[in-house]
Design a protein around this motif. Sequence first.
Motif, PDB file in Angstrom:
ATOM      1  N   GLU A  62      -2.295 -10.620   4.479  1.00  0.00           N
ATOM      2  CA  GLU A  62      -1.639 -10.032   3.307  1.00  0.00           C
ATOM      3  C   GLU A  62      -1.630  -8.505   3.382  1.00  0.00           C
ATOM      4  O   GLU A  62      -0.644  -7.865   3.007  1.00  0.00           O
ATOM      5  N   ILE A  63      -2.723  -7.935   3.849  1.00  0.00           N
ATOM      6  CA  ILE A  63      -2.802  -6.474   4.002  1.00  0.00           C
ATOM      7  C   ILE A  63      -1.787  -6.008   5.039  1.00  0.00           C
ATOM      8  O   ILE A  63      -1.023  -5.068   4.805  1.00  0.00           O
ATOM      9  N   LEU A 154      -5.868  -3.955  -1.226  1.00  0.00           N
ATOM     10  CA  LEU A 154      -4.594  -4.675  -1.163  1.00  0.00           C
ATOM     11  C   LEU A 154      -3.747  -4.368  -2.392  1.00  0.00           C
ATOM     12  O   LEU A 154      -2.542  -4.105  -2.273  1.00  0.00           O
TER      13      LEU A 154
END
Length: 157
Positions: A62-63, A154
Motif C-alpha cells: 500500500e505504501i 501511509l
Amino acid sequence: MITTGQSLPVGQLAELTADGMVNHDVQSLFAGKKAVVFAVPGAFTPTCSAAHLPGYVVLADEIKAKGVDFIACISVNDAFVMKAWGDAQNAAEIKMLADGDGQFTQALGLTMDTGAFGGVRSQRYAMVVDNGVVTLLNVEAPKAFEVSKAEVVLAAL
C-alpha cells in the motif's frame, strides 16, 4: 535535528544482500527516489519486533502504491544483525540498513543514549524522503510508539 525541507546529510549505510555487503552512499541511495524511512532503537527489541517493523511489512504494498520507490529501516546495529532481523520478520520488501557506528544517526541529530542497554542508539522516527529532501518527519517522544507507525505514514502520503 534535521527538519522538514532539509536535505539528508552525507553518510554511509550498510546492507547485507544476497549478493554480499553493499555500502550505500546516502546521497546516491535517495537521489531521484521517493522513500519511506523509519528508524528503531535496536533490532530484535520488543516494540521494534512486535509492532514497528511488522507494520511496514504488512503495509509495504500500500505504501509503494502511493509512489514510494522503497521503504528502509535504519538502526544502529551492524548489517549482519539487520539482515538476520529482516529475515526473521519476513521483511523482504524492506531495505534493512545498518548505521553500525551511528554516524548517520548523529548527523541527523536523532540519537539517544540508552546507557547500559546499548549505548548511543537512534530515536524512533519515520520520515518521507523525496529526492534526498525530508518532506515528512515524525519523531517519537521517549518510550512512545504513535507517530512513526506505518499506518500514520501511509495516511500522510
